[in-house]
Motif scaffolding. Sequence first.
Motif, PDB file in Angstrom:
ATOM      1  N   ALA A   1      15.760 -19.622  15.388  1.00 17.32           N
ATOM      2  CA  ALA A   1      14.786 -20.041  15.943  1.00 17.32           C
ATOM      3  C   ALA A   1      13.684 -19.173  15.129  1.00 17.32           C
ATOM      4  CB  ALA A   1      14.730 -20.054  17.348  1.00 17.32           C
ATOM      5  N   GLU A   2      13.767 -18.850  14.205  1.00 18.76           N
ATOM      6  CA  GLU A   2      12.780 -17.657  13.357  1.00 18.76           C
ATOM      7  C   GLU A   2      11.344 -18.353  13.188  1.00 18.76           C
ATOM      8  OE1 GLU A   2      15.216 -19.375  11.826  1.00 18.76           O
ATOM      9  OE2 GLU A   2      14.474 -20.046   9.851  1.00 18.76           O
ATOM     10  N   SER A   3      11.042 -19.515  13.196  1.00 16.04           N
ATOM     11  CA  SER A   3       9.812 -20.111  12.626  1.00 16.04           C
ATOM     12  C   SER A   3       9.476 -21.715  13.639  1.00 16.04           C
ATOM     13  CB  SER A   3       9.666 -20.514  11.396  1.00 16.04           C
ATOM     14  OG  SER A   3      10.794 -21.573  11.021  1.00 16.04           O
ATOM     15  N   GLY A   4       8.333 -21.959  13.434  1.00 17.68           N
ATOM     16  CA  GLY A   4       7.995 -23.136  14.185  1.00 17.68           C
ATOM     17  C   GLY A   4       8.442 -24.145  13.512  1.00 17.68           C
ATOM     18  N   TRP A   5       8.799 -24.020  12.244  1.00 16.84           N
ATOM     19  CA  TRP A   5       9.494 -25.371  11.262  1.00 16.84           C
ATOM     20  C   TRP A   5      10.925 -25.298  11.828  1.00 16.84           C
ATOM     21  CZ3 TRP A   5      14.059 -26.056   8.650  1.00 16.84           C
ATOM     22  CH2 TRP A   5      13.915 -27.056   7.842  1.00 16.84           C
ATOM     23  N   ARG A   6      11.568 -24.020  12.172  1.00 15.18           N
ATOM     24  CA  ARG A   6      12.977 -24.292  12.319  1.00 15.18           C
ATOM     25  C   ARG A   6      13.082 -24.892  13.991  1.00 15.18           C
ATOM     26  NH1 ARG A   6      16.754 -24.538   9.242  1.00 15.18           N
ATOM     27  NH2 ARG A   6      15.565 -22.666   8.134  1.00 15.18           N
ATOM     28  N   THR A   7      11.952 -24.568  14.816  1.00 15.80           N
ATOM     29  CA  THR A   7      12.138 -25.133  16.160  1.00 15.80           C
ATOM     30  C   THR A   7      11.953 -26.656  16.032  1.00 15.80           C
ATOM     31  OG1 THR A   7      11.082 -23.176  16.986  1.00 15.80           O
ATOM     32  CG2 THR A   7      11.073 -24.890  18.414  1.00 15.80           C
TER      33      THR A   7
ATOM     34  N   SER B   1      22.384 -29.093   5.650  1.00  6.42           N
ATOM     35  CA  SER B   1      21.037 -29.650   6.016  1.00  6.42           C
ATOM     36  C   SER B   1      20.144 -28.641   5.842  1.00  6.42           C
ATOM     37  CB  SER B   1      21.142 -29.856   7.610  1.00  6.42           C
ATOM     38  OG  SER B   1      20.105 -30.033   8.102  1.00  6.42           O
ATOM     39  N   ASP B   2      18.909 -29.175   5.079  1.00  9.89           N
ATOM     40  CA  ASP B   2      18.110 -28.167   4.950  1.00  9.89           C
ATOM     41  C   ASP B   2      18.090 -27.075   3.764  1.00  9.89           C
ATOM     42  OD1 ASP B   2      15.719 -26.076   4.936  1.00  9.89           O
ATOM     43  OD2 ASP B   2      16.877 -25.105   6.752  1.00  9.89           O
ATOM     44  N   ARG B   3      19.035 -26.317   3.791  1.00  9.90           N
ATOM     45  CA  ARG B   3      19.339 -25.460   2.647  1.00  9.90           C
ATOM     46  C   ARG B   3      20.481 -25.682   1.997  1.00  9.90           C
ATOM     47  NH1 ARG B   3      17.449 -19.662   5.341  1.00  9.90           N
ATOM     48  NH2 ARG B   3      15.418 -20.342   6.112  1.00  9.90           N
ATOM     49  N   ALA B   4      20.496 -25.374   0.623  1.00  8.28           N
ATOM     50  CA  ALA B   4      21.658 -25.585  -0.070  1.00  8.28           C
ATOM     51  C   ALA B   4      22.661 -24.133   0.024  1.00  8.28           C
ATOM     52  CB  ALA B   4      21.271 -25.779  -1.495  1.00  8.28           C
TER      53      ALA B   4
ATOM     54  N   ASP C   1      14.212 -20.009  -4.330  1.00  8.72           N
ATOM     55  CA  ASP C   1      13.590 -20.986  -5.180  1.00  8.72           C
ATOM     56  C   ASP C   1      12.012 -21.120  -5.084  1.00  8.72           C
ATOM     57  OD1 ASP C   1      16.249 -21.693  -5.563  1.00  8.72           O
ATOM     58  OD2 ASP C   1      16.221 -23.537  -4.292  1.00  8.72           O
ATOM     59  N   ARG C   2      11.429 -20.891  -3.912  1.00 12.91           N
ATOM     60  CA  ARG C   2       9.949 -20.896  -3.847  1.00 12.91           C
ATOM     61  C   ARG C   2       9.392 -19.874  -4.846  1.00 12.91           C
ATOM     62  NH1 ARG C   2       9.593 -22.035   2.687  1.00 12.91           N
ATOM     63  NH2 ARG C   2      10.205 -24.245   2.614  1.00 12.91           N
ATOM     64  N   LYS C   3       9.963 -18.708  -4.807  1.00 12.73           N
ATOM     65  CA  LYS C   3       9.527 -17.619  -5.676  1.00 12.73           C
ATOM     66  C   LYS C   3       9.679 -18.045  -7.270  1.00 12.73           C
ATOM     67  CE  LYS C   3      10.093 -12.612  -6.400  1.00 12.73           C
ATOM     68  NZ  LYS C   3       8.637 -12.456  -6.332  1.00 12.73           N
TER      69      LYS C   3
ATOM     70  N   HIS D   1       5.691 -17.263   1.995  1.00 15.50           N
ATOM     71  CA  HIS D   1       6.720 -18.302   1.683  1.00 15.50           C
ATOM     72  C   HIS D   1       6.926 -19.522   2.744  1.00 15.50           C
ATOM     73  CE1 HIS D   1       9.378 -16.216  -1.766  1.00 15.50           C
ATOM     74  NE2 HIS D   1       8.185 -16.326  -2.052  1.00 15.50           N
ATOM     75  N   ASN D   2       6.307 -19.113   3.967  1.00 19.84           N
ATOM     76  CA  ASN D   2       6.240 -20.113   5.094  1.00 19.84           C
ATOM     77  C   ASN D   2       4.949 -19.627   5.976  1.00 19.84           C
ATOM     78  OD1 ASN D   2       6.826 -18.049   7.190  1.00 19.84           O
ATOM     79  ND2 ASN D   2       8.365 -19.103   8.045  1.00 19.84           N
ATOM     80  N   ASP D   3       4.676 -20.818   6.702  1.00 22.43           N
ATOM     81  CA  ASP D   3       3.294 -20.698   7.636  1.00 22.43           C
ATOM     82  C   ASP D   3       3.337 -19.607   8.530  1.00 22.43           C
ATOM     83  OD1 ASP D   3       2.134 -22.873   6.105  1.00 22.43           O
ATOM     84  OD2 ASP D   3       2.557 -24.341   7.799  1.00 22.43           O
TER      85      ASP D   3
ATOM     86  N   ILE E   1       3.540 -22.349   3.175  1.00 22.29           N
ATOM     87  CA  ILE E   1       4.353 -23.620   2.997  1.00 22.29           C
ATOM     88  C   ILE E   1       5.049 -23.988   4.706  1.00 22.29           C
ATOM     89  CG2 ILE E   1       6.725 -24.510   1.928  1.00 22.29           C
ATOM     90  CD1 ILE E   1       6.485 -22.631  -0.350  1.00 22.29           C
ATOM     91  N   ASP E   2       5.264 -25.180   4.915  1.00 23.61           N
ATOM     92  CA  ASP E   2       5.656 -25.791   5.778  1.00 23.61           C
ATOM     93  C   ASP E   2       4.814 -27.060   6.240  1.00 23.61           C
ATOM     94  OD1 ASP E   2       7.881 -24.277   6.030  1.00 23.61           O
ATOM     95  OD2 ASP E   2       7.431 -22.992   7.762  1.00 23.61           O
ATOM     96  N   GLY E   3       3.772 -26.693   6.524  1.00 19.02           N
ATOM     97  CA  GLY E   3       2.694 -27.500   7.217  1.00 19.02           C
ATOM     98  C   GLY E   3       2.838 -27.659   8.735  1.00 19.02           C
TER      99      GLY E   3
HETATM  100  O1  AHR Z   1      14.577 -23.888   5.093  1.00 20.57           O
HETATM  101  C1  AHR Z   1      13.266 -24.161   5.367  1.00 20.57           C
HETATM  102  C2  AHR Z   1      12.516 -22.719   5.831  1.00 20.57           C
HETATM  103  O2  AHR Z   1      13.084 -21.905   6.799  1.00 20.57           O
HETATM  104  C3  AHR Z   1      11.096 -23.001   6.187  1.00 20.57           C
HETATM  105  O3  AHR Z   1      10.224 -22.938   5.633  1.00 20.57           O
HETATM  106  C4  AHR Z   1      10.715 -21.789   7.218  1.00 20.57           C
HETATM  107  O4  AHR Z   1       9.683 -21.868   7.942  1.00 20.57           O
HETATM  108  C5  AHR Z   1      12.347 -21.812   7.867  1.00 20.57           C
HETATM  109  O5  AHR Z   1      12.475 -20.642   8.679  1.00 20.57           O
END
Ligand code: AHR
Length: 359
Positions: free
Chosen positions: A80-86, A157-160, A212-214, A264-266, A292-294
Amino acid sequence: MAKCFLVVLGERQCLSLLIKYLMNTRKRASQRVRGNLLSLSLAMICGVVSSCGQKKTDVEKAADGSRTKKIVVGFSQIGAESGWRTANTESIKSEAAKRGIDLQFSDAQQKQENQIKALRSFIAQGVDVIAFSPVVETGWEPVMQEIKKAGIPVILSDRAVDVADNSLYVTFIGSDFTEEGRRAANWLAKACGGKAVIAELVGTPGSAPAIDRKKGFEEVLAKYPDMKIVKSQSGDFTRAKGKEVMESFLKSPDAKQITALFAHNDDMALGAIQAMEEAGVRPGKDVLIVSIDGVRGAFEAMASGKLNCTVECNPLIGPQLFDAAEAVMAKKTLPKRTAVQEGVFEQAQAAAELPNRKY
Ligand code: AHR
């Protein structure tokens, strides 16, 4: 009535009971009762004959729509590291509940070893489908081979993951992180007229979005000789770490030269904004910030002029995830990669867009 007997006693037992009963009542039963019992017996004989030697598997039942048992999906989430993850977790949990899917959810608290343990426990439980969001790209091959051997389909899901054997997963549903990095750099190049001294807050080391973002960001930067990254460090995708790393950037002797921040994230950008304000630097003005995220917090920061741009990365992929799980159970062929639709938002759009944000 016939159905009730069948459920409680089983087909064969019911049938023999009925035949006995029919024989005993042959003489005293009325014509109508005998008729009813006879049709009941015939229906049961048909049922027994048609089901003999034809037990369908769960996957076959899912394919022909006759499955009544819930699909069991084991999902290993990063943490639960970020608002995105939540928001991502919420999307997955609520969609599973909506569809009546039995979701076995496990939170790895940012540790790959915890994810591997969870995946092994899903194998032991014999879930129908395993899905996971891998914290880092490498190191998955052995456990994914075990899953394959157990015959359980995998959805990323989400990451490769970085594996040599692509048959280890059915499909990957997630964003194009390289494109997100390109979008951030293109926005910045335009905003700064191709001239910037950039500090970079990198995501979790070894994770697909950080790599990848880098890559995407630097790919665009290569076209602009006057845009240079002078500082780059991981803030682990968290607000606290983003703040801490930005504080150290601001304490360095060349801090005053920094004109832009790429986070790399908000969440890391929001932490960095706090660090800048505490150090007397005006975020969004003295330093242009793109992240990144929004997430909603980023839109609020844009509306108050502290963040300049956020590149959307959509976490609401629960519906796509369970569409895929149901399709896999129905033996349908899925594309190896399912992309997510995303946009880019600037300060000028923030106030109007805020009420529409779902995360
Ligand atoms: O994998 C997506 C990333 O992981 C999001 O950008 C970030 O906020 C999350 O922790």
